[in-house]
Design a protein around this motif. Structure first.
Motif, PDB file in Angstrom:
ATOM      1  N   GLU A 232      -0.504   4.351   6.760  1.00  0.00           N
ATOM      2  CA  GLU A 232       0.097   3.245   6.219  1.00  0.00           C
ATOM      3  C   GLU A 232       1.254   3.230   5.307  1.00  0.00           C
ATOM      4  O   GLU A 232       0.960   4.450   4.600  1.00  0.00           O
ATOM      5  CB  GLU A 232      -0.724   2.190   5.837  1.00  0.00           C
ATOM      6  CG  GLU A 232      -1.900   1.499   6.843  1.00  0.00           C
ATOM      7  CD  GLU A 232      -2.851   0.511   6.457  1.00  0.00           C
ATOM      8  OE1 GLU A 232      -3.353  -0.390   6.696  1.00  0.00           O
ATOM      9  OE2 GLU A 232      -3.105   0.944   4.859  1.00  0.00           O
TER      10      GLU A 232
ATOM     11  N   ASP B 177      -6.813   1.431  13.050  1.00  0.00           N
ATOM     12  CA  ASP B 177      -6.450   0.699  11.867  1.00  0.00           C
ATOM     13  C   ASP B 177      -6.765   1.664  10.521  1.00  0.00           C
ATOM     14  O   ASP B 177      -7.980   2.022  10.667  1.00  0.00           O
ATOM     15  CB  ASP B 177      -7.437  -0.596  11.741  1.00  0.00           C
ATOM     16  CG  ASP B 177      -6.670  -1.718  12.488  1.00  0.00           C
ATOM     17  OD1 ASP B 177      -5.464  -1.495  12.530  1.00  0.00           O
ATOM     18  OD2 ASP B 177      -7.161  -2.795  12.571  1.00  0.00           O
TER      19      ASP B 177
ATOM     20  N   LYS C 187       1.664  -0.601   9.123  1.00  0.00           N
ATOM     21  CA  LYS C 187       0.541   0.307   9.564  1.00  0.00           C
ATOM     22  C   LYS C 187       1.142   0.756  10.869  1.00  0.00           C
ATOM     23  O   LYS C 187       1.545   0.330  11.817  1.00  0.00           O
ATOM     24  CB  LYS C 187      -0.681  -0.460   9.821  1.00  0.00           C
ATOM     25  CG  LYS C 187      -0.700  -1.414  10.856  1.00  0.00           C
ATOM     26  CD  LYS C 187      -2.201  -2.183  11.357  1.00  0.00           C
ATOM     27  CE  LYS C 187      -1.958  -3.038  12.264  1.00  0.00           C
ATOM     28  NZ  LYS C 187      -3.384  -3.645  12.489  1.00  0.00           N
TER      29      LYS C 187
ATOM     30  N   VAL D 239       2.060  -5.532   8.064  1.00  0.00           N
ATOM     31  CA  VAL D 239       0.748  -6.322   7.970  1.00  0.00           C
ATOM     32  C   VAL D 239       0.846  -7.233   6.750  1.00  0.00           C
ATOM     33  O   VAL D 239       0.009  -7.961   6.502  1.00  0.00           O
ATOM     34  CB  VAL D 239      -0.341  -5.136   7.989  1.00  0.00           C
ATOM     35  CG1 VAL D 239      -0.656  -4.733   9.143  1.00  0.00           C
ATOM     36  CG2 VAL D 239      -0.206  -4.295   6.942  1.00  0.00           C
TER      37      VAL D 239
END
Length: 150
Positions: free
Chosen positions: A78, A74, A54, A149
């Motif tokens: 990604e 967030d 990410k 991640v």
């Protein structure tokens, strides 16, 4: 009076919303040293890339008049590496899938090659543990920092 209210609101916003400078959780000198110490090859780098990354920070631009770090929310952007394919997600939605490889013109430097450009992946690729960044041109491009991640 009508002109005074908008000017007052603009002034309040400008002076009250100044945040502390955003700082990443790493130092670039240490980042480069970690990359060099790992003695990456194209094979080990390809293996390390596998999984989901990410975007966490963008730094723009070392030679520009405005130099600043931006923390990324967030899920905003990604990358999912799976073998020779890469999936690009923007705000949680799959935007594209394509094949990738390292540019073969360079022996010990990693440049991601794809048929269509992928934003945030321009420049030399460096690793430091579970972080990577694309070091764009120091004159006109931002540096894009990712965290693994998965």
């Amino acid at each position: 009076m009508k002109n005074t209210i908008p000017l007052f609101l603009i002034a309040m916003i400008l002076f009250s919303c100044k945040e502390d400078e955003v700082k990443p959780p790493f130092d670039n000198i240490e980042f480069y040293e970690n990359h060099e110490a790992a003695n990456w090859t194209k094979e080990t780098a390809k293996e390390h890339l596998q999984g989901k990354w990410k975007l966490i920070y963008i730094y723009c631009c070392s030679m520009a008049t405005s130099q600043e770090w931006a923390k990324i929310e967030d899920g905003y952007f990604e990358l999912q590496f799976d073998g020779d394919s890469i999936k690009v997600f923007s705000e949680g939605k799959l935007e594209q899938t394509q094949y990738w490889e390292f540019n073969e013109h360079y022996e010990e430097v990693f440049y991601l090659e794809t048929a269509e450009p992928i934003s945030n992946t321009f420049g030399t690729l460096y690793f430091s543990e579970n972080y990577m960044f694309f070091n764009s041109s120091p004159y006109d491009g931002p540096d894009n920092y990712f965290e693994k991640v998965e």
